[in-house]
Design a protein around this motif. Sequence first.
Motif, mmCIF file in Angstrom:
data_model
loop_
_atom_site.group_PDB
_atom_site.id
_atom_site.type_symbol
_atom_site.label_atom_id
_atom_site.label_comp_id
_atom_site.label_asym_id
_atom_site.label_seq_id
_atom_site.Cartn_x
_atom_site.Cartn_y
_atom_site.Cartn_z
ATOM 1 N N ASP A 73 3.468 11.333 -1.158
ATOM 2 C CA ASP A 73 4.121 10.033 -1.315
ATOM 3 C C ASP A 73 5.640 10.137 -1.331
ATOM 4 N N ALA A 79 7.068 6.034 -3.390
ATOM 5 C CA ALA A 79 5.720 5.530 -3.676
ATOM 6 C C ALA A 79 5.769 4.068 -4.121
ATOM 7 N N ARG A 82 6.305 2.030 -1.063
ATOM 8 C CA ARG A 82 5.053 1.996 -0.298
ATOM 9 C C ARG A 82 4.081 0.978 -0.893
ATOM 10 N N ARG A 83 3.935 1.012 -2.231
ATOM 11 C CA ARG A 83 3.022 0.079 -2.898
ATOM 12 C C ARG A 83 3.466 -1.378 -2.688
ATOM 13 N N VAL A 137 -2.497 4.381 -4.480
ATOM 14 C CA VAL A 137 -1.071 4.636 -4.706
ATOM 15 C C VAL A 137 -0.704 4.246 -6.135
#
Length: 152
Positions: A73, A79, A82-83, A137
């Motif tokens: 990640d 991360a 990304r989430r 995630v």
Amino acid sequence: MKLAEALAERAEATRRVEQLRARVVDSARYQEGETPAEDAAQLLAEAGEVLDALESLIRRINRTNATVPMGQDGTLTDALARRDVLRLRHSVVTAAAGKGERGYGRQLRSELLMLSALPVAELRGQADALAREIREVDVRIQRMNWEVDLLD
């Protein structure tokens, strides 16, 4: 202090600032001949202190997030990004799938039949896959929040 504890503290400080803001607004003006319920200047000073502490806490959280490695990640900041994007992507795909019912919104036979311009079943499958990836995630992020110490 663990990162998760700092995040909880940040949330509490944010709530506290909002409460103080509302109290300042309520006490900043009053009718002639009356006394305000609270000292607006004192509340404003208290809000300033909480905001200073909040800024310091946010800086430490951001510094920690930017340096904590999470393997595939990237960093914790990566991360989180990304989430956030996965959540937005999920909401777009879910909206595109709609209710997926043929004739959606039709009350009478004389009304126009509404058809989907997109493959609803495929979109629902994509939405399910995105939801699963969001959960995965998020679990990795939450795990890190409880494992990592907050940086100074």
